[in-house]
Design a protein around this motif. Structure first.
Motif, PDB file in Angstrom:
ATOM      1  N   GLY A 194       0.833  -1.205   0.000  1.00 13.53           N
ATOM      2  CA  GLY A 194       0.000   0.000   0.000  1.00 13.53           C
ATOM      3  C   GLY A 194       0.861   1.246   0.000  1.00 13.53           C
ATOM      4  O   GLY A 194       0.488   2.277  -0.563  1.00 13.53           O
ATOM      5  N   ILE A 197       1.603   1.690  -3.818  1.00 17.52           N
ATOM      6  CA  ILE A 197       0.518   2.015  -4.765  1.00 17.52           C
ATOM      7  C   ILE A 197      -0.353   3.174  -4.299  1.00 17.52           C
ATOM      8  O   ILE A 197      -1.103   3.729  -5.089  1.00 17.52           O
ATOM      9  N   ASP A 198      -0.241   3.576  -3.046  1.00 15.16           N
ATOM     10  CA  ASP A 198      -0.982   4.768  -2.593  1.00 15.16           C
ATOM     11  C   ASP A 198      -0.102   6.029  -2.585  1.00 15.16           C
ATOM     12  O   ASP A 198      -0.514   7.077  -2.093  1.00 15.16           O
ATOM     13  N   ARG A 229      -4.117   3.427  -7.434  1.00 14.65           N
ATOM     14  CA  ARG A 229      -5.248   2.516  -7.233  1.00 14.65           C
ATOM     15  C   ARG A 229      -6.418   2.809  -8.159  1.00 14.65           C
ATOM     16  O   ARG A 229      -7.128   1.897  -8.584  1.00 14.65           O
TER      17      ARG A 229
END
Ligand code: HSE
Length: 428
Positions: A194, A197-198, A229
């Protein structure tokens, strides 16, 4: 005299750094002016096979003990994490006057200025080349090679995992999850993907770059970050049709009213340098006066790339080269004011899912017209009447303040199925 290294963390990067120190001992001794030897290690599991011989090294269960050991000159922290054991060990090491080399971007982005001051107060060096853009020596470039420049903007591709995902999705049509899994298997992704990808990982790197580029304390909270995302295969294909590639970009740019720091998925023209940066590769572009524009490209993640930067910092310190962590004394680091959104100009890509019925395009175009936003192109590939269909538009230059109002107004349209996807078009 031998320079003694204490290694905290023996994951992909730590094991690679230890292996290279041993394998290239003669070359490194010549460059450092003294043998550089790992004397102590601390990691989670003592018995795990990492392909390196740790039998001659003192094992420490507690990294904070290694940090203050009399048998260690340079503490190399490769555990990661903003706080916790990594921060405790680094603080202990610096307070004891030990030099610290770290790849920990989360810790430096949050506590960097304070740790730099602690290092200075204790006559120690703090170095973190590996924290930003893996194997690209961008911090050294900014602090040393470009030291005489007034930096106007630093921007680029700062997360290898996202770039890998975006390029694989475009070239192979593979699904997001499948490509992410491969990035994890290859050792590119963070422990919590995360963070990749964030946009968190890229934001931490950008905060550090901004600090050095603009002579300021890094401020992770000032970086506006989003990730990939919400980027769908549809967006990747529409962008391609329009002559663009999608890249997760970190941008730190000075304007008359402040500094903008953001990480977001952007469209870049397919002919731009950054559009050709594929896979796990990172790229950092520096716009500065008097140099103009300089582009540094290289592997942004993985054991070898990151170990390369760790080794450079170790050799600098072992050779007696002294540098301020952020390129200037910690006490002289300022604070950055954020550029107001009304002053942030840019063109945008907008994708809106709407019910395919008469008058919808007119309504959508009307919203943009009412806000004074000029449309550059519109794409809609029809499906069945009364079903949801994506409408894609690109705009001419507007401001972030206006485009946020446009997004709200588009969301409120009766035919809109969901809020629009917005991406900035960057043509630097
Ligand atoms: N997870 C990072 C990336 C590598 O994918 O770029 C370490 O910073």
């Amino acid at each position: 005299m031998t320079v003694r290294v204490g290694l905290i963390g023996l994951g992909t990067v730590g094991a690679e750094a230890a292996r290279t120190l041993a394998a290239h001992a003669e070359m490194i001794t010549a460059r450092a002016g003294a043998p550089v030897v790992v004397t102590e290690v601390s990691a989670r599991s003592r018995s795990k096979d990492r392909g390196i011989d740790i039998s001659g090294m003192t094992w420490r269960d507690d990294p904070s003990q290694l940090a203050v050991s009399d048998n260690v000159d340079i503490v190399v922290e490769l555990v990661g994490g903003e706080d916790g054991p990594a921060l405790a060990a680094v603080e202990a090491a610096l307070a004891a006057g030990k030099h610290v080399v770290t790849a920990n971007k989360a810790m430096i982005a949050r506590h960097g200025a304070r740790l730099a001051a602690l290092a200075e107060a204790n006559g120690a060096q703090l170095a973190f080349e590996a924290a930003v853009a893996g194997g690209i020596p961008i911090l050294k470039a900014l602090k040393e090679g470009l030291a005489g420049n007034d930096v106007e903007r630093v921007h680029g591709i700062l997360n290898g995992t996202c770039n890998f995902i975006l390029t694989e999705m475009l070239s192979t049509g593979r699904a997001f999850d499948d490509v992410l899994k491969e990035a994890q298997d290859l050792g590119y992704a963070e422990a919590d993907p995360g963070f990749d990808i964030d946009g968190v990982d890229a934001a931490q790197k950008l905060a550090i770059l901004s600090g050095i580029a603009f002579g300021a304390a890094p401020d992770i909270d000032a970086v506006e970050a989003s990730g990939i995302r919400d980027v769908s295969a549809l967006d990747i294909m529409f962008a391609k049709e329009l002559g663009y590639r999608i890249r997760l970009l970190g941008v730190a740019a000075k304007s008359p009213t402040g500094v903008e720091q953001r990480v977001s998925a952007c469209l870049v023209p397919e002919t731009a340098d950054l559009a050709r940066i594929d896979g796990v590769t990172n790229a950092v572009m520096v716009d500065a006066e008097p140099v103009g524009q300089a582009l540094l490209v290289g592997p942004g993640a993985g054991g070898g790339a990151t170990a390369s930067s760790v080794l450079a910092d170790i050799i600098d310190i072992a050779a007696g080269r002294r540098a301020y962590a952020f390129g200037q004394e910690a006490a002289s680091l300022g604070a950055l004011t954020a550029t107001p959104i009304a002053d942030r100009a840019g063109a945008y890509y907008i994708r809106l899912n709407v019910i395919d019925q008469p008058g919808v395009i007119a309504d959508v175009a009307g919203v943009l017209g009412q806000h004074g936003v000029s449309i550059k192109s519109v794409l809609q590939h029809g499906r069945d009447p009364n079903e949801a269909v994506p409408v894609v538009m690109t705009t001419h230059e507007t401001t972030e303040a206006v485009i946020r109002d446009v997004a709200n107004a588009l969301s409120a349209l009766e035919a809109a199925v969901e809020p629009p996807i917005l991406m900035k078009i960057e043509s630097f």
